[in-house]
Every structure is written in structure tokens, then in C-alpha cells.
Design a protein around this motif. Structure first.
Motif, PDB file in Angstrom:
ATOM      1  N   GLY A 265       5.540  -7.177  -3.864  1.00 40.17           N
ATOM      2  CA  GLY A 265       4.079  -7.213  -3.910  1.00 40.17           C
ATOM      3  C   GLY A 265       3.580  -7.877  -5.180  1.00 40.17           C
ATOM      4  N   GLU A 266       4.219  -7.546  -6.335  1.00 36.94           N
ATOM      5  CA  GLU A 266       3.821  -8.145  -7.613  1.00 36.94           C
ATOM      6  C   GLU A 266       4.072  -9.654  -7.619  1.00 36.94           C
ATOM      7  OE1 GLU A 266       2.155  -6.814  -9.923  1.00 36.94           O
ATOM      8  OE2 GLU A 266       2.303  -4.675  -9.445  1.00 36.94           O
ATOM      9  N   ALA A 268       4.081 -11.691  -4.948  1.00 36.08           N
ATOM     10  CA  ALA A 268       3.051 -12.313  -4.092  1.00 36.08           C
ATOM     11  C   ALA A 268       1.706 -12.342  -4.814  1.00 36.08           C
ATOM     12  CB  ALA A 268       2.946 -11.536  -2.776  1.00 36.08           C
ATOM     13  N   LEU A 269       1.371 -11.287  -5.532  1.00 32.72           N
ATOM     14  CA  LEU A 269       0.117 -11.209  -6.282  1.00 32.72           C
ATOM     15  C   LEU A 269       0.055 -12.302  -7.348  1.00 32.72           C
ATOM     16  CD1 LEU A 269      -2.514  -9.604  -6.708  1.00 32.72           C
ATOM     17  CD2 LEU A 269      -1.255  -8.110  -8.273  1.00 32.72           C
ATOM     18  N   ALA A 277       0.823  -9.686  -0.574  1.00 33.09           N
ATOM     19  CA  ALA A 277       0.990  -8.649  -1.594  1.00 33.09           C
ATOM     20  C   ALA A 277       0.571  -7.294  -1.038  1.00 33.09           C
ATOM     21  CB  ALA A 277       0.169  -9.001  -2.833  1.00 33.09           C
ATOM     22  N   ASN A 280       3.132  -5.785   1.355  1.00 28.68           N
ATOM     23  CA  ASN A 280       4.293  -5.198   0.666  1.00 28.68           C
ATOM     24  C   ASN A 280       3.935  -3.867  -0.002  1.00 28.68           C
ATOM     25  OD1 ASN A 280       6.506  -7.073   1.093  1.00 28.68           O
ATOM     26  ND2 ASN A 280       5.372  -8.536  -0.157  1.00 28.68           N
ATOM     27  N   GLY A 303      -1.017  -1.980  -7.606  1.00 27.23           N
ATOM     28  CA  GLY A 303      -0.820  -3.262  -6.928  1.00 27.23           C
ATOM     29  C   GLY A 303      -1.864  -3.506  -5.862  1.00 27.23           C
ATOM     30  N   SER A 307      -4.738  -6.378  -5.827  1.00 28.59           N
ATOM     31  CA  SER A 307      -4.797  -7.313  -4.688  1.00 28.59           C
ATOM     32  C   SER A 307      -6.188  -7.322  -4.055  1.00 28.59           C
ATOM     33  CB  SER A 307      -3.745  -6.928  -3.642  1.00 28.59           C
ATOM     34  OG  SER A 307      -2.453  -6.973  -4.204  1.00 28.59           O
TER      35      SER A 307
END
Length: 672
Positions: A265-266, A268-269, A277, A280, A303, A307
Motif C-alpha cells: 500500500g505504501e 502504491a501511495l 494503495a 492493499n 495508509g 490515500s
């Protein structure tokens, strides 16, 4: 399998940082199965008729069972570990005492009771080292290292883990090598020093290639993914994270799977893929519903808040940010608080709420400054510890080199001193051996000398004295011619024996003084043997012996003629001497391309194996009287063997007591 445990350690007053406690555990299902199997084993042992709680197998089962409750029921863990410690002390079982104290140290450490944890761990460290329980010793060092890390004493934790790393390498314990490398790497990663963390993670990967442990490999990969996120290398971070994710999902290890989804996720962010993100982080959120891990919950909500903020969905972003703030406060997760404050500042700024925005900004700044001071202090102390460790290792290396040089010098000096000693020892041993051989030869010579004087004094002197007395009687008319004629055959026999003995003695004396050499020539066997049979015809007739001489077609051997006569005279004489009346003597030949064999067999009294060995091995031969009380000297066969050797012949004897003997003489065939 391994699971990380979240805890926080004092920095400034109540400041704490996150650390990964690297312990051996399994997936939930596997943990339950393992614990159930230990419980079953415990009950089976307790149900035995001759059950004894001080049995070492039972004690080991109890403290292993205690460890299986580490992440499920601390009270059960403490109770079982205390019980196994009590029984071990009663039995005086040192390994049980060490294992039980280790379980107690682990339980107290996980409960944050550091004073008790260190007390048990330090006791275990000393005892396990003393009894050479290497695995317990290494696990104890790991608990001590983790305790220091959990208290925020990073330099101490680093040094303990380095010690554990070295000890695990010395004992070739690869599992614990991975543990210590992982923990050292994680300590640097927490301090946001990915460059220093990466080499230790790489060491873990090298070790795991030979260990066939997928889950442990996935743990390292996921931590590598986290380190590369810190470095801003998102492609590598993504690859390591996806590789780890596949393994964790296969083995259904929820906590680690959630950790990897947070990493993804981090990533993708950071790459601006906000929907990806969120997807995830949502997966992590779902997994954490069944897992009690407040730190991962806070990280997941942070996260999601970040996002949704980037998607300008302020309501959802604020909701998740406030949840993250609440959880972070409850567990003193200050990095989480700082991030939550930053997100809430951005949200209220977008909502045009300046007072709230400034309040969150100030709170974030104040907390960040405090953390920065603590981080900088810790990094400085960590660097100092690292430098001190490296200096100490260099000092030890130099000292070891000096010791090695001293040992080499001592070894070289010892060799230099040892060579003359060995040379002297060799000369002494050779001299002793030579002296021994000389003594044996002297004993043999003295024995032969005694035999010779006995022969001269008795076997030769007696017949001559008898002859002298008879001649004196005849001269003085003390005996008539008729009486002389009557004893003449017996007298001739004695004289013939004396002549034969004298001939052997003269030959032996020649051998002793001057040595003997052979003058080989073609010799006709039939003529020589016929001559000897005629020589002994009187003795043959007296015993009524049948002598069978197989006549050959001019069979010749290449040998010294006088020598072969002496050899055959002695052997044929012995055949006559030891044959019973009306016995048989057979003389045959066998002509081979290389050798000619003369075989002289009798049907006499024979010999045992000891007598045959004495003849063939050159020991002094005792001459036994013949079947008609014929005397002998024992020199004949010695002379035969010597002459055979000089003429490149050899002797073989076959004999059975009370059945007879066969003497086989091997000579070079003529022309070979």
C-alpha cells in the motif's frame, strides 16, 4: 516460522519506537497442532505406571509446552515454565534448569517485565555456557538482545546480537545465524538506516538458500521490501514484497501477510496509485480483524487516511486518521502520532479550519523534534557501539595473529629441537635392534659351538676310542681274530658314521671360516643317487627297506656336483634312519620347464608342524635317534639348506607323524 512482536521502549520519558521481536513460531493451525501434540505427550507420560516427574523427557516436554503458549496464554507459559524449573532443580537436571529459565525470561520479556526477564536470561546465559547447551545459549542471547532493543538500549542490543551472530557461526547453527542477522538488520531499519540494514538482510538470504525454510525466507524478503521503501527504490521494494506475499498466503500466516500488504500500500501511495494503495490497505485491515496487533492497525489506518486525502475524500481520510491517532496514543506509537497529526493538519487546512490545522501542525512539530533528538542520540550511540565492536574485533584479530605467530614459533622451535632428539632416538633404536640381532646370532653360534664340541667329544671320540681299545687288545693277544671278525660289521658301521659326521663337520667349518661358493655344472641325477644307494646298501639291507628309484632318461640339473652329493646323502640317510623295518623309500623326479623337482619320500615316523617349521626357519634342530637307535648331529639339514641356497635351489617338506615324510628339492633345470 517466525512472528514479529510489537513493543515500545523508553527514549525521552515515555517515547518509544517500534521493534520486531524475531521469535520462532508457526502458523495458527500449526501452533495449535504442535501445542496439542505436546499436551498429548505430557498426558501419556503422566499416565505411565512407572511415571516419574523428574524424568528428563518429561521435563523437556513441559518447558517446550511452556514456549508454545508464548503468544496465546502468558499465564500458562509462566506456570509451566515454573513447574519445569522446580522439577529440574529437584532432579539436578542442568539442561532443564537452563531451558525453564529461558522460557521464564521469554514470558517476562514479552510482558514487558524487563527486570525479571534479564534476571532469568543472565542466569540461563551462564548455565547454558557452562554445560555447553549451545542452542539454549544462543536463544538466550537473542532474548537478551531483544530485551535491550525493547528498552531502547540499541547499542547494548546490537553488541549482544553481534556476540550471538559470532557464536552461531562458530557452532554452525544456521537458524540462529539468520535470527541474529535479521535482528541487527531490523535495528538499523528502525533507525531509518537502510544502508546498514541491507548487508545483514543479504546475509540472511544467503543462509536461507541452504536451509529450505520458505517462511523464514519470506520474513527476510518482507523486511527487505520495507528497507527499500525507506530508500525510495520502489521497484525492488515491490518485488521483494510480492515474493514474500506469495509464501505468506500459501502458509496462511496472517500477521506477516498484513505487514506485506501495508508495504505494498505504501509503495502504491508513493507512486500515485491511490486506488491500488487503498485496495492493499483494505486487505490488511481485513486480516487484522482476527489478529491483535495494534501497531499494524495504526499503520493500516494511516495508509488509508493518506490515500483518501490524496483522492480528496476528506471525510474518510479524517475518520481513518482519528482512529490511527487513538490507537497510536494507546500504545505510545509516536511515529504514528506524528503522521496522524500531519494528515489531520492537511485535512483541516483543506477544510479552511486554521486553528485546528495549526494545533495539529504544532503538535506534530513538537513531537517530531523530540523524536529527532532521541533518534539522533540513539544513532550516535549505535555508531559508537558499532565502531567499538569493530575495534574490538580488530584487537582480537591482532591478538589472535600474535598468538598464532607465537604458536608457530613454538612449533618451529619444537621441531628444530625434536629433529636431533628423533635422530638420536632412531640411532638408539637401530643400535638396540642391531644388538638384539647380534645377541641372537651369538646365542645361535654358541649353541652350534656346543653342539660341535659335543659331536667331537662323543660322536667322533667314542668310536675312535673303541677302535683304539680293540687294536690294543688284539696287539696284546687279549682278543682273538675270530672275535674281531665277529664285531667287525658293527665296528665298520661306527667308523662309517664317524666318517659321515666328520665330513659334515669339515664342510660346516669351511662354511664358517671361508664361506662357500658353488661351481654349477650339468649333473646326471641317476648316477649320483645310485652311488648314494650303494653307499648305504648295508643300512638298507639291515632294515630290509624297499628303495624305489624311478629311473629317468638322462635327467640333469645345473648345480655344483659335490654340493648335490652332500645334500642327497644327508636326506637319503635321514630317510633310512627314520624308516621302520621293511619300510619303503621312493625317489622320483619331475621335470618342469624352469625347475626339476627331486622328491624323496619315506614311510617312517614322520614329523609334526613344529619340527618342520624348525627345519625350514633355521632354528637349532635337535636330532632324534633313528628307529634302530641311530645317532645324528642335527648339522646335516642345516648344511643342506645352506647348499640349496648357494645353488639357487629350495626345499619343501610334507610330513605326517607315524605316516612318513617327503622332502622336495627344487633345482634349476639344465640350460635355464
Amino acid at each position: 516460522m517466525k512472528l514479529f512482536h510489537s513493543c515500545f521502549c523508553d527514549g525521552f520519558k515515555s517515547f518509544r519506537v517500534v521493534f520486531t521481536f524475531f521469535l520462532v513460531v508457526q502458523s495458527v493451525t500449526a501452533q495449535v497442532r504442535f501445542r496439542d501434540s505436546l499436551e498429548s505427550k505430557r498426558k501419556n507420560l503422566e499416565s505411565l505406571k512407572d511415571f516419574n516427574e523428574t524424568d528428563t523427557t518429561y521435563i523437556k516436554t513441559i518447558y517446550q509446552l511452556a514456549n508454545s503458549y508464548a503468544y496465546h496464554n502468558r499465564d500458562s507459559m509462566l506456570q509451566l515454565a515454573s513447574k519445569s524449573l522446580e522439577i529440574s532443580k529437584k532432579e539436578g537436571y542442568s539442561k532443564g534448569i537452563a531451558g525453564s529459565n529461558l522460557a521464564l525470561a521469554t514470558a517476562h520479556m514479552l510482558s514487558g517485565k524487563f527486570s525479571k526477564a534479564f534476571e532469568h536470561a543472565q542466569l540461563t546465559e551462564r548455565l547454558s555456557k557452562e554445560i555447553k547447551a549451545d542452542t539454549i545459549y544462543l536463544r538466550t542471547l537473542n532474548v537478551l538482545g531483544m530485551g535491550h532493543f525493547m528498552k531502547g538500549e540499541y547499542p547494548k542490543g546490537y553488541l549482544v546480537c553481534q556476540k550471538g551472530k559470532m557464536e552461531s557461526e562458530r557452532t554452525n547453527n544456521k537458524e540462529m545465524q539468520v535470527v541474529f542477522n535479521m535482528n541487527i538488520a531490523t535495528s538499523f531499519a528502525i533507525l531509518r538506516d537502510a544502508e546498514r540494514a541491507l548487508p545483514y538482510y543479504q546475509n540472511c538470504l544467503k543462509l536461507l538458500k541452504t536451509m529450505n525454510d520458505e517462511v523464514q525466507l519470506a520474513e527476510v524478503l518482507s523486511n527487505l521490501g520495507y528497507s527499500f521503501i525507506q530508500k525510495g527504490e520502489y521497484v525492488k521494494a515491490s518485488k521483494y514484497s510480492h515474493d514474500a506475499l506469495h509464501i505468506f498466503e500459501t502458509h496462511r500466516i496472517g500477521a506477516w501477510t498484513a505487514f506485506v500488504y501495508i508495504n505494498l500500500g505504501e509503495i502504491a501511495l508513493k507512486q500515485g496509485e491511490f486506488d491500488k494503495a487503498i485496495a492493499n490497505f483494505k486487505k490488511s485491515e481485513q486480516l487484522l480483524l482476527d489478529i491483535d496487533d495494534k501497531q499494524r492497525e495504526a499503520e493500516t489506518y494511516l495508509g488509508l487516511a493518506a490515500s483518501y486525502l490524496m483522492k480528496n475524500e476528506l471525510r474518510l481520510s479524517e475518520s481513518y486518521a482519528l482512529r490511527a491517532e487513538t490507537i497510536s496514543r494507546s500504545i505510545n506509537l509516536y511515529p504514528g502520532l506524528i503522521r496522524a497529526f500531519d494528515i489531520l493538519y492537511q485535512i483541516h487546512k483543506e477544510k479552511n479550519q486554521p486553528e485546528l490545522a495549526i494545533a495539529y501542525l504544532e503538535a506534530s512539530g513538537n513531537l517530531a523534534d523530540s523524536i529527532q533528538v532521541a533518534d539522533n542520540t540513539t544513532k550516535f550511540l549505535m555508531l559508537e557501539a558499532e565502531n567499538n565492536f569493530e575495534e574490538e574485533q580488530k584487537r582480537i584479530e591482532i591478538e589472535n595473529k600474535k598468538k598464532l605467530e607465537r604458536q608457530k614459533a613454538i612449533t618451529y622451535l619444537s621441531i628444530v629441537l625434536l629433529i636431533p632428539f628423533l635422530a638420536i632416538l632412531f640411532l638408539i633404536r637401530r643400535n638396540i635392534k642391531t644388538q638384539k640381532i647380534a645377541n641372537e646370532q651369538l646365542i645361535q653360534i654358541n649353541a652350534t659351538k656346543d653342539k660341535v664340541f659335543s659331536i667331537i667329544g662323543h660322536d667322533l671320540k667314542a668310536p675312535i676310542n673303541t677302535l683304539q681299545e680293540l687294536l690294543a687288545l688284539y696287539k696284546n693277544k687279549g682278543i682273538t681274530e675270530k672275535q674281531i671278525a665277529k664285531i667287525t660289521p658293527r665296528l665298520k658301521e661306527n667308523v662309517d658314521h664317524s666318517a659321515f659326521t666328520l665330513n659334515n663337520l669339515l664342510f660346516w667349518a669351511q662354511k664358517q671360516m671361508n664361506g662357500i661358493s658353488a661351481v654349477p655344472e650339468p649333473v646326471n641325477l641317476k648316477g649320483v643317487i645310485d652311488e648314494i644307494i650303494v653307499l648305504y646298501q648295508e643300512q638298507i639291507a639291515k632294515k630290509e627297506l624297499l628303495v624305489v628309484h624311478k629311473e629317468g632318461d638322462n635327467i640333469q640339473i645345473f648345480v655344483d656336483k659335490e654340493h648335490i652329493k652332500i645334500i642327497l646323502r644327508n636326506i637319503i640317510f635321514n630317510a633310512i634312519k627314520y624308516s621302520d623295518k621293511k619300510g619303503e623309500i621312493r625317489i622320483t623326479y619331475a621335470v618342469e620347464p624352469e625347475e626339476t623337482v627331486i622328491e624323496i619320500c619315506d614311510s617312517g615316523i614322520g614329523m609334526d608342524k613344529n619340527m618342520i617349521n624348525s627345519i625350514l626357519n633355521g632354528r637349532n634342530i635337535v636330532s632324534n635317534p633313528g628307529t634302530d637307535n641311530e645317532k645324528g648331529t642335527g648339522l646335516g639339514l642345516d648344511i643342506c639348506k645352506e647348499l640349496l641356497k648357494i645353488n639357487k635351489g629350495r626345499l619343501h617338506i610334507e610330513s605326517t607323524p607315524n605316516t612318513g615324510s617327503c622332502f622336495k628339492l627344487f633345482f634349476k633345470t639344465k640350460g635355464n
